[in-house]
Write an enzyme that holds these catalytic residues in place. Structure first.
Site, PDB file in Angstrom:
ATOM      1  N   THR A 262       8.128  -0.790  -9.995  1.00 43.45           N
ATOM      2  CA  THR A 262       8.563  -1.268  -8.671  1.00 43.45           C
ATOM      3  C   THR A 262       9.360  -2.572  -8.767  1.00 43.45           C
ATOM      4  OG1 THR A 262       6.525  -0.395  -7.723  1.00 43.45           O
ATOM      5  CG2 THR A 262       7.697  -2.048  -6.422  1.00 43.45           C
TER       6      THR A 262
ATOM      7  N   HIS B 213      13.871   4.026  -3.525  1.00 39.98           N
ATOM      8  CA  HIS B 213      12.488   4.333  -3.174  1.00 39.98           C
ATOM      9  C   HIS B 213      12.207   5.729  -3.692  1.00 39.98           C
ATOM     10  CE1 HIS B 213       8.994   5.591  -0.890  1.00 39.98           C
ATOM     11  NE2 HIS B 213       9.681   6.682  -0.624  1.00 39.98           N
TER      12      HIS B 213
HETATM   13  P1  ATP Z   1       8.915   2.392  -3.211  1.00 38.34           P
HETATM   14  O1  ATP Z   1       7.789   2.682  -2.241  1.00 38.34           O
HETATM   15  O2  ATP Z   1      10.042   1.601  -2.617  1.00 38.34           O
HETATM   16  O3  ATP Z   1       9.350   3.577  -4.020  1.00 38.34           O
HETATM   17  P2  ATP Z   1       7.017   1.513  -5.028  1.00 38.34           P
HETATM   18  O4  ATP Z   1       6.175   2.649  -4.549  1.00 38.34           O
HETATM   19  O5  ATP Z   1       7.340   1.461  -6.492  1.00 38.34           O
HETATM   20  O6  ATP Z   1       8.369   1.422  -4.290  1.00 38.34           O
HETATM   21  P3  ATP Z   1       5.478  -0.223  -3.304  1.00 38.34           P
HETATM   22  O7  ATP Z   1       4.290  -0.930  -3.854  1.00 38.34           O
HETATM   23  O8  ATP Z   1       5.301   0.972  -2.424  1.00 38.34           O
HETATM   24  O9  ATP Z   1       6.392   0.141  -4.567  1.00 38.34           O
HETATM   25  O10 ATP Z   1       6.388  -1.304  -2.599  1.00 38.34           O
HETATM   26  C1  ATP Z   1       7.362  -0.922  -1.665  1.00 38.34           C
HETATM   27  C2  ATP Z   1       8.561  -1.828  -1.784  1.00 38.34           C
HETATM   28  O11 ATP Z   1       8.218  -3.152  -1.418  1.00 38.34           O
HETATM   29  C3  ATP Z   1       9.119  -1.994  -3.177  1.00 38.34           C
HETATM   30  O12 ATP Z   1      10.004  -0.963  -3.511  1.00 38.34           O
HETATM   31  C4  ATP Z   1       9.816  -3.336  -3.122  1.00 38.34           C
HETATM   32  O13 ATP Z   1      11.156  -3.208  -2.652  1.00 38.34           O
HETATM   33  C5  ATP Z   1       9.024  -4.082  -2.080  1.00 38.34           C
HETATM   34  N1  ATP Z   1       8.124  -5.062  -2.652  1.00 38.34           N
HETATM   35  C6  ATP Z   1       6.963  -4.787  -3.286  1.00 38.34           C
HETATM   36  N2  ATP Z   1       6.337  -5.931  -3.648  1.00 38.34           N
HETATM   37  C7  ATP Z   1       7.113  -6.941  -3.206  1.00 38.34           C
HETATM   38  C8  ATP Z   1       7.004  -8.378  -3.226  1.00 38.34           C
HETATM   39  N3  ATP Z   1       5.992  -9.006  -3.785  1.00 38.34           N
HETATM   40  N4  ATP Z   1       7.978  -9.105  -2.667  1.00 38.34           N
HETATM   41  C9  ATP Z   1       9.009  -8.517  -2.086  1.00 38.34           C
HETATM   42  N5  ATP Z   1       9.166  -7.170  -2.002  1.00 38.34           N
HETATM   43  C10 ATP Z   1       8.237  -6.396  -2.565  1.00 38.34           C
HETATM   44 MG    MG Z   2       5.717   3.098  -2.558  1.00 38.44          MG
END
Ligand code: ATP
Ligand code: MG
Length: 200
Positions: A130, A164
């Site tokens: 991520t 995403h």
């Molecule tokens: P996505 O859902 O976008 O595919 P992911 O499943 O790998 O990504 P999630 O944990 O669902 O990651 O987080 C969703 C989105 O939030 C991430 O893609 C990123 O853009 C954003 N994000 C996550 N952590 C942070 C953070 N600490 N600060 C800023 N943005 C963040």
């Molecule tokens: Mg996600």
């Protein structure tokens, strides 16, 4: 058996990927991997749609986002108290979620429905971690982004990580019906490599 080849997942090329001209690069990687494109469109979504995509009500999701954030602070020896008034992972997750909603509505996105064997896991492997700072070379996030929450959180914005991808079967099902209507999905064409790869 044939159902194994029909696992579906939703990929969004986020506004950073679109604005940086990476649409082709990203789609090429999924195509070359062997995943079949079932639907593809460009949309500029409103807040309502964004809230449905990033539902704050999913507490476990908010906690996971918050935890990833706190882990990054721990790894780099930074104090999360400087950025966050409340250190509860769910509260941090909700704050990040608001940034996600702002980000995904900040420009057009490309929504893609992909199909193939272990589509969800294969896409996530190719997407990489991520947080681009932790994403290894060869992955989309590792190759095309260097962003980190260390900077994003100070600036009060989402991490710019290009795409995403659905996290699991449940998310994939939910996102498929959220992003695509029945008539957007093309069901009846064959790729030439299906025969080479999967027919005995
Ligand atoms: P996505 O859902 O976008 O595919 P992911 O499943 O790998 O990504 P999630 O944990 O669902 O990651 O987080 C969703 C989105 O939030 C991430 O893609 C990123 O853009 C954003 N994000 C996550 N952590 C942070 C953070 N600490 N600060 C800023 N943005 C963040
Ligand atoms: Mg996600």
């Amino acid at each position: 058996m044939s159902d194994l080849k029909k696992e579906k997942t939703v990929v969004l090329i986020k506004p950073d990927g679109v604005k940086r001209g990476l649409i082709g690069e990203v789609i090429t990687r999924f195509e070359k991997m062997g995943l079949k494109i079932k639907a593809l469109k460009m949309v500029w979504v409103d807040k309502e749609m964004a809230q449905k995509h990033y539902p704050e009500s999913r507490t476990e999701l908010m906690a996971a986002i918050g935890k990833k954030t706190l882990d990054t602070y721990a790894k780099y020896g930074r104090d999360p108290k400087e950025e966050f008034a409340n250190l509860d992972p769910v509260a941090i997750g909700k704050m990040v979620n608001k940034w996600n909603i702002d980000f995904i509505t900040s420009g057009p996105v490309i929504a893609i429905l992909l199909e193939g064997i272990h589509a969800i896991d294969n896409v996530r492997m190719l997407a990489g971690h991520t947080l681009p700072v932790f994403a290894v070379s060869g992955t989309i996030r590792g190759d095309f982004s260097i962003d980190s929450p260390a900077l994003a959180n100070v600036q009060g914005r989402a991490v710019h990580n290009i795409i995403h991808a659905s996290g699991n079967t449940e998310e994939a099902k939910y996102e498929e019906q959220l992003w695509f209507r029945k008539q957007d999905i093309v069901d009846n064409y064959k790729r030439t490599d299906e025969e080479v790869m999967f027919e005995k």
